[in-house]
Design a protein around this motif. Structure first.
Motif, PDB file in Angstrom:
ATOM      1  N   UNK A 154       0.849  -1.186   0.000  1.00  0.00           N
ATOM      2  CA  UNK A 154       0.000   0.000   0.000  1.00  0.00           C
ATOM      3  C   UNK A 154       0.886   1.238   0.000  1.00  0.00           C
ATOM      4  N   UNK A 155       0.811   2.051  -1.043  1.00  0.00           N
ATOM      5  CA  UNK A 155       1.788   3.136  -1.190  1.00  0.00           C
ATOM      6  C   UNK A 155       1.644   4.222  -0.132  1.00  0.00           C
ATOM      7  N   UNK A 156       0.450   4.293   0.485  1.00  0.00           N
ATOM      8  CA  UNK A 156       0.222   5.379   1.432  1.00  0.00           C
ATOM      9  C   UNK A 156       0.476   4.948   2.867  1.00  0.00           C
ATOM     10  N   UNK A 157       1.002   3.747   3.050  1.00  0.00           N
ATOM     11  CA  UNK A 157       1.269   3.282   4.408  1.00  0.00           C
ATOM     12  C   UNK A 157       2.759   3.002   4.562  1.00  0.00           C
TER      13      UNK A 157
ATOM     14  N   UNK B 137       8.433   4.499   3.739  1.00  0.00           N
ATOM     15  CA  UNK B 137       7.349   4.251   2.794  1.00  0.00           C
ATOM     16  C   UNK B 137       7.866   3.345   1.674  1.00  0.00           C
TER      17      UNK B 137
ATOM     18  N   UNK C 228       7.973   3.565  -1.446  1.00  0.00           N
ATOM     19  CA  UNK C 228       8.781   4.157  -2.519  1.00  0.00           C
ATOM     20  C   UNK C 228      10.166   4.572  -2.049  1.00  0.00           C
ATOM     21  N   UNK C 229      10.445   4.379  -0.759  1.00  0.00           N
ATOM     22  CA  UNK C 229      11.795   4.663  -0.279  1.00  0.00           C
ATOM     23  C   UNK C 229      12.637   3.389  -0.162  1.00  0.00           C
TER      24      UNK C 229
END
Lengths: 359, 708
Positions: A92-95, A135, A137-138
Motif C-alpha cells: 500500500x503506497x500510502x502506508x 514508505x 517508494x523509499x
C-alpha cells in the motif's frame, strides 16, 4: 522455531472457464503438507489462474478445493486464511512498512502494542528490522518484495502463495531472494505454492514442480524426475534445454534399440521404455551429447557443424544431421571444430530420454 | 521465528456476514422515521409547515394501509434472530422487502399521495435489507457492502434517470385519454417546422464540432510544440470555460458586437450617417445591425467556449505521441511539415475524431448561448425551453423535441464510445520516452502565433467587457462609470438583490458536490472492478448520464417529479439532485481514470489480509483516491455553480440560483446587472479554482501511484 500444523491442499476436478475459454480444465492436484510446489508453464497457460483459484480471489467454475479437511470452495479470499506475495508486491503506497505489515493484524483487532511486536519479528525474519517508518517508494525492489513476504507471513496463514515474486527483481538479486524465500518457507512449514515461468527458478526452489500447458497438467514430480524423465516433448523442451527428435523403438534380439535417422542405438536391458515398439521421440540434452571428430562406434550420429558461438567457458555448436539441426556445447579449452567440419555425436545409451509418441 | 501466539490470530471473523444487529439498526431507523417524520409530502416543505399540517402528515394519524407499516417492520426482528439457514434467510429478506417496497409504492400511486421523508427512509431501510438479503443468497459472493452499493446505484439510476426518461416517452406516446398512441409523436412534430429546428441544431453542431476541433488542434500543437513564450498563455486557457457559465460568453459577444455593441458604435462613429469619415457616395451604408443574433453569434460563442475543451483533449493526446516515431521520420529525410502530416496527425486521429464528436454533443446540448443570442435561429435546446416556459406550456412538444435531442446526442455519444474510444494508436508502445519533441515548422509557427494572438486579444476583450459592463450605466448608450449595478446586487441586504440566488447556488452546489462525487466514484468502482448479472443496466445508465442534455433532464424532471408518488418540483432537493446528476460525469470519469491506474492487486492484497470490502475501500482505495476525490468535488462544485440548462426548468422564485437569476435579468433587459453578477461569479470561481489547485497539489500518494 515453531511450525504450524501444515495442511494438505487438494484440488478435485477444478475447472475455470472465462466465457467460452477454458482457462483450466478438470485439474486434480494434491499439495503435500509443508511442501513448496511450483506451478511452471508459459505465460497464459493457466498457472496464475490456478493460484488465484486457490487464494479465493477467483472462484472455480466447477470442482472442489480443500484445505486439509475443510472444503473452502465457496469461501471468499478474506476467509480462506491464505497469504500471498504478488508480482507487483502490492504494497500500500500510502502506508509505512510497519502499517503495511501490520495491516492484517489491525483488521483482526490485535492489540496495538502486540502488532508492533509482531511486525518487528516479521521484519526481522526478512532482515528489514529498522525500516518500519519507511514508505514503500523509499525502498529498493528487493526490499519491497521482502516487505511483501513479511506481510504475507505475519498472519501465519495455512497456505502461502507466490505469484511470480521475483520477475520484477534484477537477475543478480534473484538468486539470493529465492534462497531466502525457500529458507523462510521451510522454517515456517507452511504449505506453499509458487508460480513462475522461469524453469531454473522452479527447479531451484521447489520440492515439487507441476508443469502446466494450455490449462492442463503436463507432468507433476520432483525437479529431478522432471528433468530426467520428461513424459512429453513439451516438458522436455520447457525444462532445461533439449533437442527433441523423432525416432523409432525396435526389437533387437532380447532387448530393444532406438533408431535415430540411420543410427541404431541398442538400449541397456534395465532401461525403462514403452512396451510397444514403434515411433517415439528422443530428448537429447546438450550435456549428453559429445562431439567427436571421428566415430568410435557405430552408435554415433553423423553431422556437419553449421554454426558455432563462443560463450566463454563453452562453445555452442549447431550440427546439421539427418534428423534435423541438433544443439550442443563443448568446453572451450577442448579442441575447436571448424564450420562445415564433419563430426560425430556420441550418446550414452543409458542417458537417452525416451518420450512415448503422443497418442 | 514467529511467536506461537500468532496461531491464535486465525479467529473466525466473517467480514462479509451481516449480523442480526445490522438488520435491527435499519429497522429502528425506519421505525423512528415512521413515528416522527411526515409520511406524506408537505405542501410547503418541512420547515414551512404549520404544526397541524405536520401532524396531519404523519403516517400513523391516518387510518389507511400505512398503519401496517410498524407491524411489517417489527416482523423483521424475529426473522433476524431465528435459526433459518443463511441462504434461506436471504430469500426471506429479499422477497419480504420487495413486497414491502412494492406495496408502499402501490399505495402512494393508488391513493395519489406524495411520499414524505419517513416513507423515503422506510423504503431506504427496506432496500438496505433487500441488499443484505441478496448478498446472503450469494450476490457479490456474500459481500453485503458491495451488494448495498450496487442496489443503491441501481435505485438512483432507476429513479433519477430511467423513470424521468420514460415519462418523456409516456408523454409522447400516450394520448391524453390514456390510450396508447404510437403515431402521436409524428403528429406532434409535424405540427410545426421540426425539420428546420433539427437541421439548425445539426448544422450548428457540425460547424462548431469541426471548427473547435481545428482550432483546438492549432492550440494543442502550439502549446506542446511551439518555441515561443506565448505557448504558456495557451496552457492556462483551459481554465476559462470551466469557470464561466455557458451563456456569459454569449452575453459578452452582445456587449462587443451587439446592436449597441462597441464594434457597431465604433463603426457608426467612423462611418455612420453623421459619422466622422464618410467616403463620397457611401453615405449611410453603415447602419446598426443585429448580425450577431442567430447562427453567427451562437457559432462564435460556442466556438470560443468549446475550443479550450477540444484543446485539452488534443494536447493530452499530442504529448503522449512517442517522439522517437517522429525522430524516425526525420532521419528518413522527411521535413518537419511532412513528419507532422504523415506521422503526428495520423497518430492522434482518434483524438481528432473524439474532439469533433464531443464538440458536436456540447454544441447540441448548449442552452445558454442560443437563448441569449439565438434570435430567429431555433435550435432544439431553446425550442424545448420555449415550449414550456412561454405561454405555450406544451409538454407534448417539449417531450418530442427532448426525445429527438436525446437520441441525437446518444447516437453521437455511442459512436464516440464504440468507434473512437476503442482505438488509440498512441498508447500502443506504452513507454513514455523523454526524447525531445519535434518543433513546429517555422512558417506554421508564425501563422499560429498570429492566429492565437488575435484569439487571445478577442477573449481578453470579451472578459474585459463583462467586467467593465458591470461598471457602466448603460452599455452602448451611456458609458458613465457607476457602481449602481453592483450596489443593487450586493448592498441592499442579504435578502434581496443577488444574495438569495448566490446563497442558493453556493448551498445547493456545496451539498451536491460531495454527494455526486461519492456516487460517481462508486459507479466508477463498480464499472471498473465488478462483474455481475445486471451490470449492463448500470453501464447503460452511465451512458445516459453522460449523454443526456440538460434541457432534456429539465423536461423529464418536471414531468416525473411534479406528481405523486415522488413530488419534488419547487423544492431545493430537486435542484440539488439535478446539479448532482449534471455533475456526475466528473466523478465517474475521474474515478475511472484513477482506478485504472491503481493495480487491483492492492485490493486483493487487502482482501487476503482478512479485510472485507468495506475496510479495503476505506483503508486502501479511498486514501489513494483522495486527490481525485478532492479535485472531482471541486470541479463538480464549479459545474453546479455554473450550470443552467436543467436548473432553469426547475428553479422557482424561492429556489432561484445565480445562473437563472442572471438569465432572468438578461431577459428583462438589465444587462448591466446581469454582467455585474456574471463577473462576480467568474471571479469567485477563479479564486476557488486557484485555491483548490494550491491546496490539492500533487501529494506523495498520487506521485507514487502514477509511477506504478
Amino acid at each position: 522455531m515453531d511450525k504450524t500444523d501444515s495442511i494438505k491442499i487438494t484440488l478435485k476436478d477444478v475447472s475455470k472457464h472465462f466465457g467460452a475459454v477454458k482457462a483450466l480444465d478438470e485439474i486434480n492436484i494434491q499439495f503435500a503438507p509443508g511442501t513448496m510446489t511450483t506451478l511452471l508453464g508459459p505465460s497464459g497457460c493457466g498457472k496464475t489462474t490456478l493460484l488465484r483459484l486457490i487464494s479465493g480471489l477467483e472462484i472455480a467454475t466447477s470442482g472442489e478445493i480443500w484445505f486439509g479437511g475443510e472444503n473452502v470452495t465457496d469461501l471468499s479470499a478474506t476467509r480462506r486464511d491464505v497469504g500471498m506475495v504478488f508480482q507487483s508486491y502490492a504494497l500500500f503506497p500510502h502506508m509505512t512498512v510497519e502499517r503495511n505489515v501490520g495491516y492484517g493484524l489491525g483488521v483482526l483487532k490485535v492489540d496495538p502494542s502486540e502488532i508492533t511486536e509482531r511486525v518487528q519479528q516479521a521484519l526481522k525474519m526478512v532482515n528489514l528490522d529498522g525500516y518500519q517508518k519507511r514508505y514503500p517508494d523509499e525502498l529498493s525492489g528487493g526490499q519491497q518484495q521482502r516487505v511483501a513476504v513479511a506481510r504475507a507471513m505475519v498472519l501465519k496463514p495455512k497456505v502461502l502463495l507466490f505469484d511470480e515474486p521475483l520477475s520484477n527483481i534484477d537477475s543478480k538479486l534473484r538468486r539470493s531472494m529465492r534462497e531466502d524465500i525457500r529458507k523462510l518457507q521451510k522454517s515456517s512449514g507452511i504449505t506453499s505454492i509458487y508460480v513462475t515461468h522461469d524453469q531454473a527458478e522452479a527447479l531451484a526452489v521447489s520440492d515439487e514442480v507441476i508443469v502446466i500447458n494450455e490449462g492442463k497438467i503436463e507432468q507433476q514430480g520432483p525437479p529431478k524426475s522432471l528433468y530426467h524423465l520428461p513424459k512429453t516433448a513439451f516438458v522436455a523442451n520447457f525444462i532445461g534445454e533439449s533437442n527433441v527428435v523423432d525416432a523409432t523403438l525396435e526389437k533387437d534380439g532380447s532387448g530393444k534399440s532406438v533408431i535415430i535417422g540411420d543410427t541404431c542405438i541398442p538400449l541397456p536391458e534395465n532401461k525403462k521404455v514403452p512396451a510397444d515398439i514403434g515411433p517415439i521421440q528422443i530428448s537429447l540434452r546438450p550435456e549428453m551429447v559429445q562431439i567427436k571428430a571421428e566415430s568410435s562406434s557405430g552408435t554415433a550420429i553423423e553431422g556437419v557443424i553449421s554454426q558455432s558461438a563462443y560463450m566463454g567457458p563453452v562453445i555452442e555448436y549447431s550440427i546439421e544431421t539427418k534428423v534435423g539441426n541438433l544443439f550442443t556445447r563443448a568446453p572451450a579449452h577442448h579442441k575447436q571444430y571448424q564450420l562445415n567440419q564433419k563430426v560425430y555425436l556420441h550418446i550414452e545409451p543409458a542417458e537417452l530420454i525416451v518420450i512415448p509418441a503422443p497418442a | 521465528m514467529l511467536p506461537s501466539s500468532l496461531n491464535n490470530v486465525s479467529a473466525k471473523t466473517d467480514p462479509g456476514e451481516t449480523k442480526p444487529l445490522t438488520i435491527l439498526i435499519w429497522i429502528i431507523a425506519g421505525f423512528g422515521a415512521y413515528w416522527f417524520l411526515p409520511w406524506f409530502a408537505l405542501e410547503y416543505g418541512l420547515f414551512d409547515a404549520t404544526i397541524e399540517e405536520y401532524l396531519a402528515s404523519l403516517g400513523w394519524k391516518t387510518r389507511t394501509l400505512t398503519l401496517t407499516v410498524p407491524v411489517f417492520l417489527a416482523l423483521f426482528i424475529p426473522i433476524a434472530w431465528s435459526n433459518i439457514p443463511q441462504k434461506r434467510l436471504g430469500w426471506v429478506y429479499t422477497l419480504y422487502t420487495s413486497a414491502g417496497i412494492g406495496l408502499i409504492f402501490f399505495d402512494f400511486i393508488h391513493t395519489q399521495n406524495s411520499m414524505g421523508f419517513s416513507a423515503a427512509v422506510v423504503v431506504m431501510a427496506l432496500a438496505a435489507i433487500f441488499a443484505i438479503g441478496i448478498s446472503k443468497i450469494g450476490f457479490q459472493r456474500g459481500d453485503s457492502f458491495i451488494s448495498g452499493a450496487v442496489v443503491f446505484v441501481i435505485f438512483m439510476v432507476l429513479v433519477f434517470i430511467f423513470y424521468p426518461v420514460t415519462k418523456i416517452f409516456y408523454q409522447v406516446l400516450v394520448s391524453r385519454d390514456g390510450s396508447f398512441a404510437p403515431f402521436q409523436f409524428f403528429r406532434i412534430i409535424t405540427s410545426f417546422g421540426v425539420d428546420r429546428v433539427v437541421f439548425n441544431t445539426l448544422f450548428l453542431a457540425i460547424s462548431v464540432g469541426a471548427t473547435t476541433t481545428l482550432f483546438g488542434l492549432i492550440f494543442a500543437l502550439y502549446a506542446v510544440r511551439a518555441t515561443t513564450r506565448l505557448r504558456y498563455a495557451v496552457r492556462v486557457l483551459y481554465i476559462l470555460p470551466i469557470i464561466t457559465p455557458p451563456f456569459v460568453v454569449g452575453m459578452s459577444l452582445i456587449l462587443l458586437f451587439g446592436r449597441a455593441g462597441l464594434v457597431n458604435d465604433t463603426l457608426m462613429f467612423l462611418f455612420g450617417n453623421s459619422g466622422f469619415f464618410i467616403p463620397a457616395g457611401a453615405e449611410g451604408i453603415f447602419e446598426r445591425s443585429g448580425y450577431i443574433y442567430g447562427f453567427t453569434g451562437i457559432f462564435l460563442a460556442q466556438t470560443l467556449s468549446l475550443t479550450p475543451v477540444s484543446y485539452m483533449l488534443l494536447s493530452g493526446m499530442i504529448s503522449t505521441v512517442n517522439p522517437s516515431m517522429e525522430e524516425a521520420s526525420l532521419t528518413m529525410r522527411a521535413s518537419r511539415w511532412l513528419t507532422l502530416r504523415n506521422v503526428t496527425l495520423p497518430l492522434i486521429r482518434p483524438g481528432i475524431a473524439n474532439a469533433f464528436l464531443l464538440g458536436m454533443i456540447s454544441s447540441a446540448a448548449d442552452f445558454g448561448n442560443p437563448l441569449v443570442l439565438g434570435g430567429e435561429y431555433d435550435v432544439l435546446s431553446t425550442e424545448i425551453y420555449f415550449s414550456i416556459a412561454g405561454a405555450q406550456l406544451d409538454f407534448g412538444k417539449a417531450s418530442a423535441l427532448g426525445l429527438i435531442l436525446l437520441f441525437l446526442s446518444l447516437i453521437v455519444f455511442v459512436i464516440q464510445k464504440k468507434w473512437v474510444g476503442q482505438t488509440s494508436y498512441v498508447t500502443v508502445t506504452g513507454i513514455q520516452t523523454a526524447g525531445n519533441v519535434t518543433p513546429l515548422p517555422k512558417g506554421m509557427q508564425r501563422l499560429f502565433t498570429v492566429f492565437i494572438s488575435v484569439w487571445l486579444v478577442l477573449v481578453g476583450a470579451l472578459y474585459l467587457s463583462i467586467f467593465l459592463g458591470g461598471f457602466v450605466k448603460q452599455w452602448g448608450a451611456d458609458y458613465t462609470l457607476t457602481i449602481a449595478h453592483h450596489r443593487e446586487l450586493w448592498m441592499h441586504g442579504v435578502s434581496s438583490g443577488g444574495w438569495p440566488s448566490l446563497k442558493n447556488s453556493l448551498g445547493y452546489s456545496f451539498i451536491a458536490a460531495p454527494f455526486t462525487t461519492m456516487i460517481g466514484v462508486l459507479i466508477a468502482y463498480i464499472i471498473t472492478r465488478k462483474q455481475f448479472w445486471g451490470r449492463g443496466f448500470i453501464d447503460f445508465g452511465t451512458v445516459l448520464i453522460f449523454a443526456i442534455p440538460g434541457t432534456v433532464i429539465g423536461v423529464a424532471y418536471i414531468l416525473a417529479f411534479n406528481t405523486p408518488p415522488v413530488e419534488l418540483t419547487g423544492t431545493a432537493i430537486i435542484l440539488i439532485i439535478t446539479m448532482a446528476i449534471r455533475a456526475m460525469p466528473v466523478g465517474i470519469r475521474g474515478g475511472m481514470s484513477a482506478l485504472s491506474q491503481i493495480s487491483t492487486s492492492l485490493e486483493e492484497a487487502s482482501l487476503l489480509q482478512r479485510a472485507g470490502s468495506l475496510k479495503t475501500i476505506r483503508s486502501v482505495l479511498l486514501p489513494i483516491l483522495r486527490p481525485t476525490i478532492i479535485s472531482s468535488m471541486a470541479y463538480s462544485f464549479i459545474r453546479s455553480m455554473t450550470t443552467v440548462s436543467a436548473v432553469i426548468f426547475l428553479a422557482t422564485a424561492g429556489t432561484n440560483v445565480a445562473t437563472t437569476y442572471i438569465l432572468s435579468r438578461v431577459e428583462s433587459g438589465d444587462t448591466g446587472v446581469a454582467v455585474a453578477y456574471g463577473s462576480v461569479l467568474i471571479f469567485t470561481m477563479l479564486c476557488f479554482t486557484l485555491l483548490v489547485q494550491v491546496f490539492a497539489g500533487r501529494s506523495r500518494i498520487e506521485k507514487q501511484v502514477k509511477t506504478k
